[in-house]
Design an enzyme around this catalytic site. Sequence first.
Site, PDB file in Angstrom:
ATOM      1  N   MET A 226      25.431  11.359 -29.789  1.00 36.45           N
ATOM      2  CA  MET A 226      25.453   9.896 -29.877  1.00 36.45           C
ATOM      3  C   MET A 226      26.560   9.433 -30.837  1.00 36.45           C
ATOM      4  O   MET A 226      26.311   8.980 -31.957  1.00 36.45           O
ATOM      5  CB  MET A 226      24.079   9.384 -30.297  1.00 36.45           C
ATOM      6  CG  MET A 226      23.016   9.667 -29.243  1.00 36.45           C
ATOM      7  SD  MET A 226      21.382   8.958 -29.615  1.00 36.45           S
ATOM      8  CE  MET A 226      20.814  10.062 -30.893  1.00 36.45           C
TER       9      MET A 226
ATOM     10  N   ASP B  39      15.021  12.776 -26.571  1.00 37.78           N
ATOM     11  CA  ASP B  39      15.803  11.929 -27.466  1.00 37.78           C
ATOM     12  C   ASP B  39      15.009  11.730 -28.759  1.00 37.78           C
ATOM     13  O   ASP B  39      14.329  10.726 -28.947  1.00 37.78           O
ATOM     14  CB  ASP B  39      16.092  10.592 -26.779  1.00 37.78           C
ATOM     15  CG  ASP B  39      17.131   9.774 -27.525  1.00 37.78           C
ATOM     16  OD1 ASP B  39      17.392  10.084 -28.707  1.00 37.78           O
ATOM     17  OD2 ASP B  39      17.664   8.830 -26.937  1.00 37.78           O
TER      18      ASP B  39
ATOM     19  N   GLU C  84      14.971  11.049 -32.522  1.00 37.64           N
ATOM     20  CA  GLU C  84      15.789  10.438 -33.573  1.00 37.64           C
ATOM     21  C   GLU C  84      14.974  10.289 -34.859  1.00 37.64           C
ATOM     22  O   GLU C  84      14.361   9.259 -35.072  1.00 37.64           O
ATOM     23  CB  GLU C  84      16.322   9.088 -33.093  1.00 37.64           C
ATOM     24  CG  GLU C  84      17.143   9.187 -31.817  1.00 37.64           C
ATOM     25  CD  GLU C  84      17.732   7.844 -31.370  1.00 37.64           C
ATOM     26  OE1 GLU C  84      17.884   6.915 -32.193  1.00 37.64           O
ATOM     27  OE2 GLU C  84      18.049   7.726 -30.177  1.00 37.64           O
TER      28      GLU C  84
ATOM     29  N   TYR D  71      28.315   6.956 -31.600  1.00 38.05           N
ATOM     30  CA  TYR D  71      28.439   5.509 -31.719  1.00 38.05           C
ATOM     31  C   TYR D  71      27.424   5.047 -32.752  1.00 38.05           C
ATOM     32  O   TYR D  71      26.660   5.859 -33.292  1.00 38.05           O
ATOM     33  CB  TYR D  71      28.230   4.808 -30.371  1.00 38.05           C
ATOM     34  CG  TYR D  71      27.119   5.371 -29.521  1.00 38.05           C
ATOM     35  CD1 TYR D  71      25.783   5.148 -29.855  1.00 38.05           C
ATOM     36  CD2 TYR D  71      27.390   6.133 -28.383  1.00 38.05           C
ATOM     37  CE1 TYR D  71      24.752   5.663 -29.093  1.00 38.05           C
ATOM     38  CE2 TYR D  71      26.363   6.653 -27.603  1.00 38.05           C
ATOM     39  CZ  TYR D  71      25.047   6.417 -27.964  1.00 38.05           C
ATOM     40  OH  TYR D  71      24.026   6.927 -27.211  1.00 38.05           O
TER      41      TYR D  71
ATOM     42  N   THR E 111      12.763   3.902 -30.695  1.00 37.38           N
ATOM     43  CA  THR E 111      11.434   3.321 -30.897  1.00 37.38           C
ATOM     44  C   THR E 111      10.314   4.340 -30.757  1.00 37.38           C
ATOM     45  O   THR E 111       9.294   4.246 -31.436  1.00 37.38           O
ATOM     46  CB  THR E 111      11.221   2.168 -29.899  1.00 37.38           C
ATOM     47  OG1 THR E 111      12.293   1.230 -30.023  1.00 37.38           O
ATOM     48  CG2 THR E 111       9.912   1.448 -30.165  1.00 37.38           C
TER      49      THR E 111
ATOM     50  N   ASP F  70      15.065  14.956 -20.509  1.00 34.09           N
ATOM     51  CA  ASP F  70      15.934  14.733 -21.663  1.00 34.09           C
ATOM     52  C   ASP F  70      15.065  14.361 -22.854  1.00 34.09           C
ATOM     53  O   ASP F  70      14.155  13.537 -22.730  1.00 34.09           O
ATOM     54  CB  ASP F  70      16.924  13.592 -21.361  1.00 34.09           C
ATOM     55  CG  ASP F  70      17.783  13.236 -22.568  1.00 34.09           C
ATOM     56  OD1 ASP F  70      18.588  14.077 -22.986  1.00 34.09           O
ATOM     57  OD2 ASP F  70      17.639  12.114 -23.090  1.00 34.09           O
TER      58      ASP F  70
ATOM     59  N   ASP G  36       0.800  -1.218   0.000  1.00 33.16           N
ATOM     60  CA  ASP G  36       0.000   0.000   0.000  1.00 33.16           C
ATOM     61  C   ASP G  36       0.839   1.278   0.000  1.00 33.16           C
ATOM     62  O   ASP G  36       0.316   2.365   0.193  1.00 33.16           O
ATOM     63  CB  ASP G  36      -0.933   0.018   1.211  1.00 33.16           C
ATOM     64  CG  ASP G  36      -0.191  -0.068   2.540  1.00 33.16           C
ATOM     65  OD1 ASP G  36       1.011  -0.411   2.534  1.00 33.16           O
ATOM     66  OD2 ASP G  36      -0.817   0.202   3.579  1.00 33.16           O
TER      67      ASP G  36
END
Length: 608
Positions: free
Chosen positions: A448, A380, A382, A450, A342, A378, A312
């Site tokens: 980013m 993000d 893409e 990478y 996604t 933030d 609770d």
Amino acid sequence: MRFRQRAVAGLATLLLPLAGLVSLASPAEAATSATATYAKTQDWGTGFEGKWTVKNTGTTSLSSWTVEWDFPSGTSVTSAWDADVTSSGTHWTGKNKSWNGTLAPGASISFGFNGAGTGSPSNCKLNGGSCDGGSVPGDSAPSAPGTPTASGITDTSVKLSWSAATDDKGIKNYDVLRDGAKVATVTGTSYTDSGLTAGTDYSYSVRARDTADQTGPAGGSVRVHTTGGGGEEPPPTGDKVKLGYFTEWGVYGRNYHVKNLVTSGSAAKITHINYAFGNVKNGQCTVDDTFAAYEKAYTADQSVSGAADTWDQPLRGNFNQLRELKAKYPHIKVLYSFGGWTYSGGFGQAAANATAFAKSCKAVVEDPRWADVFDGIDIDWEYPNACGLTCDTSGPAAFRTLTQALRAEFGQDYLISAAITADGTDGGKIDAADYGGAAQYLNWYNVMTYDYFGAWDKTGPTAPHSPLTSYSGIPKEGFTSAAAIAKLKAKGVPSAKLLLGIGFYGRGWTGVTQAAPGGTATGPATGTYEAGIEDYKVLKNSCPATGTVAGTAYAHCGTNWWSYDTPATINSKMAWAKNQGLGGAFFWEFSGDTGNGELVSAIDGGLG
């Protein structure tokens, strides 16, 4: 952050939209009408999990709800969440919590419970009336009081004052909520909370109760930081940002929890955490997986504090664990990250009404249940005005418009950051949006650097996925950290607002005979969770590094070829980042590191 897929195996019945609801009602239109429907979401023979969903099907708001039903003898509720559930014999009642009683037209809310026995509910009532969408009896709960103001803050106390709520029956008293839990009930519009811990963050809000004992919604929350105190752990040395992403879905297949940041030693070596990800739906910020975020119960041995969650308590899940982490490591700031590979498809619609988007995000971040957990947001996306999983055509100004609206809504006291492309090619993704103009509204960019190269090019050539600089034979010029940072600086982004990105994973091919970069391949190498990707903690033993190119390690073992960062290459990249005057570094994501936090230690040591 190309591989942000949800891994929620074995818990789909808890997390996905429920099918096959056993409806005790069918919606009907009315000026003020609502339905209550029931579903058995799990059944293990001697017990089950049930879920009630209340939906406002009318045209005016509902300010509170109570669901009543009968169970046959031998069937009972053993625990419940998101409602106060009580019983009288075989008659059961579920009443809204302080934070989920208000339902706008078309909105719905669910609460669940664990049950014993095999029976099903009958004789459903909603607010004393029908559950089938008919008129709902009036409730007239109090309005929300004003947001408290804080004064007289000391090491151990704070005075709170707020404007009065209104109600047609009159206000009886007020509940003062600290971090979502009631700490006092008072008849006036002020309260002094004492017995606090020095140097600690708290969040306060207030809700009203009328003379008919109906409880209204909580008002806005105020964050308070008591004076004094040093915390259990000293903050990291140096002035650089050391930020890691914590994934919401990691608590499932990866079995990675907030406590792992403590046991690995990483919590003492970072400055910020990005919690990933909130979703962007219909141009609005929303919590994605509510079970992982704030419903999952932790046992004593799993929790940061060493205390077990109770059924609770107002807040559980990752959010409560992050709260416990911040209590233990008060230097850590947490940002709620929205989007990702996604969930970036909703940003175009969000940019079309940036003000409404920003307000929705603040409502999520400042939810009274967890307002003290998050220090910022933030984004993000893409990618703005370019293609990722989907293609965006909102134009080069959309990203700047979005960040400007966020800063206007959140104000100067919140951290606002953005994870952005590292495509340094001419006419590439950095050139597609106004990153230079947007920088004024942001504390920093997570660049980013990478995922430049990988086994989506099945036949190769093999190449490091996170090259720091160019090298002879690189498959595409401009796909390097140095090129991306240089282009962003040229667009007017201050060096101190740029963080260098590090991947805690490798990308690899199979069918490779050549040890050096540039070899041909037949497809992606096998990975634990996804082909072509593997965590550093696995690769360091299964395929140790055999060379270095462009500041990144690579490994050839059997017919597999992998590239990834090691403590040694990270140390070199951190030296480069400091030489460039960058604000620090960030990484994707904690669970790829070793159990003793080798890569986090390298970032901390390299940045100093």
